[in-house]
Design a protein around this motif. Structure first.
Motif, PDB file in Angstrom:
ATOM      1  N   PRO A 259     -69.918 -21.431  49.908  1.00  0.00           N
ATOM      2  CA  PRO A 259     -70.493 -20.361  49.092  1.00  0.00           C
ATOM      3  C   PRO A 259     -70.298 -20.627  47.592  1.00  0.00           C
ATOM      4  O   PRO A 259     -69.372 -20.118  46.959  1.00  0.00           O
ATOM      5  N   VAL A 260     -71.185 -21.427  47.021  1.00  0.00           N
ATOM      6  CA  VAL A 260     -71.054 -21.817  45.623  1.00  0.00           C
ATOM      7  C   VAL A 260     -71.686 -20.782  44.697  1.00  0.00           C
ATOM      8  O   VAL A 260     -72.591 -20.038  45.091  1.00  0.00           O
ATOM      9  N   LEU A 261     -71.199 -20.758  43.464  1.00  0.00           N
ATOM     10  CA  LEU A 261     -71.656 -19.809  42.455  1.00  0.00           C
ATOM     11  C   LEU A 261     -71.669 -20.475  41.086  1.00  0.00           C
ATOM     12  O   LEU A 261     -70.837 -21.355  40.820  1.00  0.00           O
ATOM     13  N   PRO A 262     -72.581 -20.055  40.205  1.00  0.00           N
ATOM     14  CA  PRO A 262     -72.529 -20.556  38.834  1.00  0.00           C
ATOM     15  C   PRO A 262     -71.466 -19.817  38.032  1.00  0.00           C
ATOM     16  O   PRO A 262     -71.284 -18.595  38.189  1.00  0.00           O
ATOM     17  N   GLY A 263     -70.740 -20.558  37.198  1.00  0.00           N
ATOM     18  CA  GLY A 263     -69.681 -19.952  36.391  1.00  0.00           C
ATOM     19  C   GLY A 263     -69.863 -20.246  34.916  1.00  0.00           C
ATOM     20  O   GLY A 263     -70.662 -21.100  34.518  1.00  0.00           O
ATOM     21  N   THR A 264     -69.114 -19.539  34.107  1.00  0.00           N
ATOM     22  CA  THR A 264     -69.169 -19.753  32.666  1.00  0.00           C
ATOM     23  C   THR A 264     -68.592 -21.119  32.311  1.00  0.00           C
ATOM     24  O   THR A 264     -67.877 -21.738  33.092  1.00  0.00           O
ATOM     25  N   PHE A 265     -68.888 -21.562  31.094  1.00  0.00           N
ATOM     26  CA  PHE A 265     -68.339 -22.819  30.599  1.00  0.00           C
ATOM     27  C   PHE A 265     -67.951 -22.619  29.137  1.00  0.00           C
ATOM     28  O   PHE A 265     -68.390 -21.652  28.490  1.00  0.00           O
ATOM     29  N   PRO A 266     -67.093 -23.491  28.572  1.00  0.00           N
ATOM     30  CA  PRO A 266     -66.531 -23.237  27.237  1.00  0.00           C
ATOM     31  C   PRO A 266     -67.554 -22.911  26.163  1.00  0.00           C
ATOM     32  O   PRO A 266     -67.315 -22.029  25.331  1.00  0.00           O
ATOM     33  N   GLU A 267     -68.684 -23.597  26.152  1.00  0.00           N
ATOM     34  CA  GLU A 267     -69.666 -23.389  25.096  1.00  0.00           C
ATOM     35  C   GLU A 267     -70.317 -22.013  25.140  1.00  0.00           C
ATOM     36  O   GLU A 267     -70.982 -21.610  24.189  1.00  0.00           O
TER      37      GLU A 267
ATOM     38  N   SER B 298     -61.766 -13.902  45.338  1.00  0.00           N
ATOM     39  CA  SER B 298     -61.424 -14.863  44.299  1.00  0.00           C
ATOM     40  C   SER B 298     -62.395 -16.037  44.336  1.00  0.00           C
ATOM     41  O   SER B 298     -63.333 -16.076  45.134  1.00  0.00           O
ATOM     42  N   TRP B 299     -62.142 -17.002  43.484  1.00  0.00           N
ATOM     43  CA  TRP B 299     -62.970 -18.210  43.402  1.00  0.00           C
ATOM     44  C   TRP B 299     -62.148 -19.298  42.725  1.00  0.00           C
ATOM     45  O   TRP B 299     -61.119 -19.012  42.092  1.00  0.00           O
ATOM     46  N   VAL B 300     -62.584 -20.534  42.871  1.00  0.00           N
ATOM     47  CA  VAL B 300     -61.948 -21.655  42.180  1.00  0.00           C
ATOM     48  C   VAL B 300     -63.036 -22.598  41.691  1.00  0.00           C
ATOM     49  O   VAL B 300     -64.133 -22.643  42.251  1.00  0.00           O
ATOM     50  N   PRO B 301     -62.739 -23.366  40.629  1.00  0.00           N
ATOM     51  CA  PRO B 301     -63.722 -24.325  40.124  1.00  0.00           C
ATOM     52  C   PRO B 301     -63.742 -25.592  40.969  1.00  0.00           C
ATOM     53  O   PRO B 301     -62.714 -26.005  41.525  1.00  0.00           O
ATOM     54  N   LEU B 302     -64.908 -26.187  41.060  1.00  0.00           N
ATOM     55  CA  LEU B 302     -65.060 -27.466  41.748  1.00  0.00           C
ATOM     56  C   LEU B 302     -65.641 -28.494  40.787  1.00  0.00           C
ATOM     57  O   LEU B 302     -66.271 -28.146  39.783  1.00  0.00           O
ATOM     58  N   PRO B 303     -65.442 -29.774  41.073  1.00  0.00           N
ATOM     59  CA  PRO B 303     -66.002 -30.827  40.228  1.00  0.00           C
ATOM     60  C   PRO B 303     -67.527 -30.784  40.199  1.00  0.00           C
ATOM     61  O   PRO B 303     -68.139 -30.420  41.215  1.00  0.00           O
ATOM     62  N   PRO B 304     -68.127 -31.115  39.062  1.00  0.00           N
ATOM     63  CA  PRO B 304     -67.500 -31.538  37.798  1.00  0.00           C
ATOM     64  C   PRO B 304     -67.470 -30.435  36.750  1.00  0.00           C
ATOM     65  O   PRO B 304     -67.979 -30.608  35.639  1.00  0.00           O
ATOM     66  N   THR B 305     -66.876 -29.305  37.055  1.00  0.00           N
ATOM     67  CA  THR B 305     -66.789 -28.195  36.109  1.00  0.00           C
ATOM     68  C   THR B 305     -66.095 -28.634  34.818  1.00  0.00           C
ATOM     69  O   THR B 305     -65.021 -29.236  34.867  1.00  0.00           O
ATOM     70  N   PRO B 306     -66.676 -28.303  33.658  1.00  0.00           N
ATOM     71  CA  PRO B 306     -66.064 -28.692  32.383  1.00  0.00           C
ATOM     72  C   PRO B 306     -65.023 -27.689  31.909  1.00  0.00           C
ATOM     73  O   PRO B 306     -65.183 -26.476  32.059  1.00  0.00           O
ATOM     74  N   TYR B 307     -63.936 -28.200  31.353  1.00  0.00           N
ATOM     75  CA  TYR B 307     -62.957 -27.402  30.616  1.00  0.00           C
ATOM     76  C   TYR B 307     -63.020 -27.842  29.148  1.00  0.00           C
ATOM     77  O   TYR B 307     -63.819 -28.707  28.786  1.00  0.00           O
ATOM     78  N   GLN B 308     -62.163 -27.257  28.310  1.00  0.00           N
ATOM     79  CA  GLN B 308     -62.212 -27.627  26.895  1.00  0.00           C
ATOM     80  C   GLN B 308     -61.919 -29.101  26.678  1.00  0.00           C
ATOM     81  O   GLN B 308     -62.521 -29.749  25.827  1.00  0.00           O
ATOM     82  N   HIS B 309     -60.973 -29.632  27.427  1.00  0.00           N
ATOM     83  CA  HIS B 309     -60.513 -30.991  27.177  1.00  0.00           C
ATOM     84  C   HIS B 309     -60.524 -31.839  28.448  1.00  0.00           C
ATOM     85  O   HIS B 309     -59.578 -32.556  28.738  1.00  0.00           O
ATOM     86  N   GLY B 310     -61.585 -31.736  29.195  1.00  0.00           N
ATOM     87  CA  GLY B 310     -61.693 -32.545  30.393  1.00  0.00           C
ATOM     88  C   GLY B 310     -62.593 -31.901  31.421  1.00  0.00           C
ATOM     89  O   GLY B 310     -63.231 -30.877  31.162  1.00  0.00           O
ATOM     90  N   VAL B 311     -62.616 -32.508  32.585  1.00  0.00           N
ATOM     91  CA  VAL B 311     -63.508 -32.075  33.651  1.00  0.00           C
ATOM     92  C   VAL B 311     -62.721 -31.980  34.952  1.00  0.00           C
ATOM     93  O   VAL B 311     -61.863 -32.826  35.245  1.00  0.00           O
TER      94      VAL B 311
ATOM     95  N   ALA C  37     -76.119 -17.985  49.621  1.00  0.00           N
ATOM     96  CA  ALA C  37     -77.504 -18.189  49.182  1.00  0.00           C
ATOM     97  C   ALA C  37     -78.038 -19.521  49.695  1.00  0.00           C
ATOM     98  O   ALA C  37     -77.295 -20.498  49.858  1.00  0.00           O
ATOM     99  N   HIS C  38     -79.339 -19.561  49.958  1.00  0.00           N
ATOM    100  CA  HIS C  38     -79.980 -20.784  50.407  1.00  0.00           C
ATOM    101  C   HIS C  38     -79.883 -21.845  49.314  1.00  0.00           C
ATOM    102  O   HIS C  38     -79.926 -21.517  48.116  1.00  0.00           O
TER     103      HIS C  38
ATOM    104  N   VAL D 119     -70.942 -16.077  36.619  1.00  0.00           N
ATOM    105  CA  VAL D 119     -71.937 -15.652  35.642  1.00  0.00           C
ATOM    106  C   VAL D 119     -72.534 -14.301  36.029  1.00  0.00           C
ATOM    107  O   VAL D 119     -72.764 -13.441  35.175  1.00  0.00           O
ATOM    108  N   HIS D 120     -72.790 -14.112  37.323  1.00  0.00           N
ATOM    109  CA  HIS D 120     -73.448 -12.900  37.796  1.00  0.00           C
ATOM    110  C   HIS D 120     -72.425 -11.840  38.195  1.00  0.00           C
ATOM    111  O   HIS D 120     -71.483 -12.126  38.934  1.00  0.00           O
ATOM    112  N   GLU D 121     -72.616 -10.614  37.707  1.00  0.00           N
ATOM    113  CA  GLU D 121     -71.705  -9.534  38.062  1.00  0.00           C
ATOM    114  C   GLU D 121     -71.744  -9.227  39.557  1.00  0.00           C
ATOM    115  O   GLU D 121     -70.745  -8.815  40.144  1.00  0.00           O
ATOM    116  N   ASP D 122     -72.911  -9.437  40.166  1.00  0.00           N
ATOM    117  CA  ASP D 122     -73.046  -9.169  41.608  1.00  0.00           C
ATOM    118  C   ASP D 122     -72.826 -10.426  42.437  1.00  0.00           C
ATOM    119  O   ASP D 122     -73.422 -10.600  43.494  1.00  0.00           O
ATOM    120  N   TRP D 123     -71.915 -11.294  41.958  1.00  0.00           N
ATOM    121  CA  TRP D 123     -71.725 -12.587  42.614  1.00  0.00           C
ATOM    122  C   TRP D 123     -71.353 -12.444  44.094  1.00  0.00           C
ATOM    123  O   TRP D 123     -71.763 -13.262  44.925  1.00  0.00           O
TER     124      TRP D 123
END
Length: 206
Positions: A31-39, A148-161, A63-64, A53-57
């Protein structure tokens, strides 16, 4: 800010990579979801990690893959997986993570492991009801279950991925039972605590 050139061409290439990973995971039932990123944040240095990103995540889980593909059409969103239904995650620090990973390899039954640029390791398992008391009370372990949720690769952080330490393909895309990983983490916790106590008790050279 990421230590790289966040140019339009780089942003487009990175978005395509994130989109491809999201689609692949969705096809495997994650069950993947789009998330925010530093920029996306006004003050990127205060960014503490991606959130959906979506309040109704929670209503979008399962989702298909075609819909998942559309989410990453315009922005290089972070890649998140919701926990508690299909996947759970157990979050630990680097030293405990390394010890547990060695023990899992020794059993011949590795688990998918994610590492973040801020020094956290995430062990992915099948969904469970919670943590054993030893892990829950340790202060070294955080469980990501329902809601809850967790990030998966290749999610960007401020100083790495975010990157894989052990990819799901290594496990044949079969998430290990949580109890098996809990047991290994408990062993690793005992070993790291013993090691810390021995170091603390060692005499200081004059």
């Amino acid at each position: 800010m990421l230590d790289t050139d966040w140019s339009d061409s780089w942003r487009s290439a990175f978005r395509i990579e994130l989109r491809a990973e999201a689609i692949g995971l969705a096809w495997h039932g994650w069950p993947v979801l789009p998330g925010t990123f530093p920029e996306m944040e006004p003050d990127a240095e205060s960014w503490s990690g991606p959130v959906p990103v979506h309040e109704d995540w929670a209503d979008r889980l399962g989702a298909h893959p075609n819909e998942v593909a559309e989410w990453w059409t315009g922005q290089p969103y972070s890649l998140l997986v919701a926990t508690g239904k299909v996947v759970d995650a157990i979050e630990v620090g680097v030293e405990l993570g390394k010890c547990a990973a060695r023990l899992l390899r020794a059993t011949g039954h590795p688990a998918p492991i994610v590492a973040t640029p801020d020094g956290r390791w995430l062990f992915l398992t099948a969904a469970a009801d919670g943590l054993p008391e030893q892990l829950a009370a340790s202060g070294e372990v955080r469980w990501h279950g329902e809601g809850s949720w967790v990030p998966l690769p290749p999610t960007p952080y401020q100083h790495g991925v975010v990157h894989w330490r052990v990819k799901p393909e290594v496990c044949g895309w079969r998430l290990p039972e949580a109890t098996a990983v809990h047991s290994v983490l408990a062993q690793a916790l005992d070993q790291t605590e013993t090691s810390t106590q021995l170091v603390a008790a060692a005499p200081v050279a004059a």
